[in-house]
Each structure stands twice: as C-alpha cells, then as structure tokens.
Scaffold this active site. Structure first.
Site, PDB file in Angstrom:
ATOM      1  N   LYS A  54       0.837  -1.207   0.000  1.00 21.72           N
ATOM      2  CA  LYS A  54       0.000   0.000   0.000  1.00 21.72           C
ATOM      3  C   LYS A  54       0.866   1.249   0.000  1.00 21.72           C
ATOM      4  O   LYS A  54       0.586   2.214  -0.713  1.00 21.72           O
ATOM      5  CB  LYS A  54      -0.945  -0.016   1.218  1.00 21.72           C
ATOM      6  CG  LYS A  54      -2.060  -1.025   1.068  1.00 21.72           C
ATOM      7  CD  LYS A  54      -2.836  -1.263   2.351  1.00 21.72           C
ATOM      8  CE  LYS A  54      -3.813  -2.428   2.152  1.00 21.72           C
ATOM      9  NZ  LYS A  54      -4.474  -2.869   3.377  1.00 21.72           N
ATOM     10  N   GLN A  98      -4.800  -1.260   9.466  1.00 21.58           N
ATOM     11  CA  GLN A  98      -4.661  -2.607   8.898  1.00 21.58           C
ATOM     12  C   GLN A  98      -5.283  -3.652   9.838  1.00 21.58           C
ATOM     13  O   GLN A  98      -4.983  -3.680  11.031  1.00 21.58           O
ATOM     14  CB  GLN A  98      -3.168  -2.916   8.663  1.00 21.58           C
ATOM     15  CG  GLN A  98      -2.900  -4.243   8.001  1.00 21.58           C
ATOM     16  CD  GLN A  98      -3.437  -4.316   6.561  1.00 21.58           C
ATOM     17  OE1 GLN A  98      -3.343  -3.360   5.806  1.00 21.58           O
ATOM     18  NE2 GLN A  98      -4.011  -5.450   6.205  1.00 21.58           N
ATOM     19  N   ASP A 121     -11.396   2.911   3.729  1.00 22.14           N
ATOM     20  CA  ASP A 121     -11.789   1.502   3.626  1.00 22.14           C
ATOM     21  C   ASP A 121     -13.313   1.356   3.530  1.00 22.14           C
ATOM     22  O   ASP A 121     -13.811   0.266   3.281  1.00 22.14           O
ATOM     23  CB  ASP A 121     -11.302   0.722   4.860  1.00 22.14           C
ATOM     24  CG  ASP A 121     -10.010  -0.041   4.593  1.00 22.14           C
ATOM     25  OD1 ASP A 121      -9.761  -0.377   3.417  1.00 22.14           O
ATOM     26  OD2 ASP A 121      -9.263  -0.290   5.561  1.00 22.14           O
TER      27      ASP A 121
END
Ligand code: NAP
Length: 291
Positions: A54, A98, A121
């Site tokens: 990422k 994460q 997200d």
C-alpha cells in the site's frame, strides 16, 4: 471449455496510471497532495507485506504516504489517541487501520473512531449506510475492484444470477450491495451464501457469476459451478505445499477453469485491484476536503 483469465494485475496497472494522472492534475490545480496514513499494530508478517504494498502504491500514485507502526502491546486507548491525531491532521485525507488488530484491541471502537470523511476503507457505519442507499462517499475497495473488473471485461451483470459466497463486512455484504444497485455493474439478482447455507452446491450451481470470499483454500470445486459461469476468487490463503509456501484462492482453480467461461487467478486477480481502489478513495477524500 477453458476459461478466459481475468487479469486483475493488468487492469490494476491501467487504473493506477489513471489515478496517478488525476492526482497530478488535482495537486497542480489545488496545491494539495492527497495524504494517506496506514496504521499497522504488531508484527503479523502478512499484514506487513500488505502494508508495504500500500505504501509503495501510494507513493507511485503521487500521494503522501504516512506509515504508523505500533507495537503489538498497544492498547485500545493508545490506538484511539493516534486515530484522533490523524483525524485532526489536515494533511492526512485518508486513514487505514490494517486488520486484523491484535485480539486485545477493540476493533469496532477503533474503526468507528475514524472520521467518516477519511474512512478510505468504507467500514464506518455512516459510509456503509451511504453505500446501502446507493449514494456512496467511498466505494468498498475489494467489491468495487471486482465490479470494475467485471465492467471492464465486458461481463454483463444486469439480470444475471450472482451468488456471493461469504457474508463478511469487508467483502461479501458490500459486494452484494454493489451488485444489487441500479446501473452499470449492478442490476443483478443477488444471493448471499455462508456457512449455514443449506445445499450450497445447488445454490452456487445456479450462478451466472460466482464470487467466492470465504478464506478456505480451494473450497469451490467444479461440481459447484455451472458450465460457462464467471468465477471471481477473492480468497488469499497461505498454504505449505511441496515444502514451499504459496498463496491459493478459495476456488479449485485447475478444475474450475476447465468449465468456467472466465476466472480470476490467485495471485494476480482481485488482490491488486483492492489496493488500487484504496488509492481511488484517497483521491476522493482529498477532493472532498478541498471542495
Ligand atoms: P471472513 O470474515 O472470515 O468471512 C468468511 C465468510 O465465509 C463468512 O461469511 C463465513 O460464513 C463464510 N464461510 C466460511 N467457511 C464457509 C464454508 N465452508 N461454507 C460456506 N461459507 C463459509 O473472510 P473475509 O474477510 O471475507 O475474507 C475471505 C477471503 O478473502 C480470505 O481468504 C481473505 O484473505 C480474502 N480477502 C482477499 C482480499 C483481496 O484483496 N484479495 C480482500 C479481503 C479478503 P459465516 O458468516 O456463517 O461464518
């Protein structure tokens, strides 16, 4: 029949270049560089790899990448304090924590604490609600990547029977929401299956398009697939085979590719698209903040 391979890696490269160019134009026009913060707690090796991917992709897209690495013993309160700092930082437009978090951390409290305007997200209840109502602020990364793969591969979803295997908040549920919306990549008749579904093979055999996200290596066999169906394999399972570690999907690829009309490989299918859509959301967040 041998299935056409749906090359997510190649599509991701095209989309990332589009996002890089859009970012360049946005920054030139506003003087603002989109900033994405990624928070990693603990030292899970798989999470470490995902986070590095990422970071690299963010920088390549012309965005600012901020990595926050915290020790495994970080408390919920400490992590909440970091999220609060990132929420208040105007140079950060997107925040990603994460998952999975270490078990002692209250994951729900952490995800709910992220400013919904920075929730790239799309896990915050406000953003999930907007998706459910068909007016998304951010699109869920993995499902949106799959939807784009279908659209750009010329696979029609309107009027098709789509079966989603798995009902997680990250993949299965938002995937079903996108497919049932009106418009391109939607208008499907969607069935969602899970571990309590009766006669699973019968249900999956009714699918024109089958999307599998359960986390069980090579679970879906050829007898669960209608000949000519499109099969999207979201699974990413690390296994040891012939003395070597490798990643395999939730679909028995070798058997299913012989009867499907199109199939995603693992790796190189859905995975690269997920990171790409994260970049797309980071750019959207920066645009929203600037307007
Ligand atoms: P998850 O949260 O563990 O959810 C798994 C779902 O599958 C649950 O709904 C579960 O049913 C269902 N399930 C499990 N075993 C089943 C069985 N034997 N029969 C029918 N249903 C079953 O998983 P997830 O986060 O959605 O991830 C799924 C997979 O996708 C994993 O391999 C993950 O690594 C991968 N993934 C990949 C990407 C990517 O970018 N490529 C992104 C996210 C996830 P219940 O609800 O009844 O328990």
């Amino acid at each position: 029949m041998t299935a056409k391979i749906l090359d997510g890696k190649a599509l991701a490269a095209v989309l990332r270049e589009e996002i890089r160019q859009q970012t360049e134009r946005f920054t030139a026009g506003t003087g603002i560089q989109p900033g994405l913060a990624v928070v990693l707690v603990g030292d899970d090796p798989a999470s470490g790899v995902y986070v590095r991917n990422k970071e690299t992709a963010t920088i390549k897209a012309g965005m600012k990448s901020v990595m926050k690495r915290l020790p495994a013993e970080t408390t919920t309160e400490e992590l909440l304090a970091l999220v609060g700092e990132l929420n208040a930082d105007a140079s950060i437009h997107g925040i990603l924590v994460q998952l999975p978090l270490p078990r002692h951390i209250d994951e729900r409290r952490i995800l709910d604490a992220i400013d919904p305007r920075k929730d790239v997200d799309a896990f915050h209840p406000e953003n999930v609600g907007l998706i459910a109502q068909g007016r998304p602020r951010f699109l869920p990364c993995t499902p949106y990547g799959i939807q784009q793969l279908l659209i750009r591969s010329g696979i029609e979803t309107a009027g098709k029977n789509v079966v989603v295997l798995g009902r997680s908040n990250i993949v299965g549920k938002p995937m079903a929401l996108l497919l049932m919306q009106k418009g391109p990549g939607g208008d499907a008749t969607v069935t969602v299956c899970h571990s309590r579904t009766a006669n699973l093979n019968e249900v999956t055999r009714g699918a024109d398009i089958l999307i599998v996200a359960i986390g069980v290596p090579r679970f879906l066999k050829a007898d669960g697939v209608k000949p000519g169906a499109v099969v999207i394999d979201v699974g990413m399972n690390r296994i040891e085979e012939d003395g070597k570690a490798r990643f395999v999907g939730d679909v028995d690829f070798d058997a299913v590719e012989k009867i499907a009309s199109a199939i995603t490989p693992v790796p190189g299918g859905v995975g690269p698209l997920t990171v790409t859509m994260l970049l797309n959301n980071a750019l959207t967040a920066a645009r929203n903040a600037a307007s």
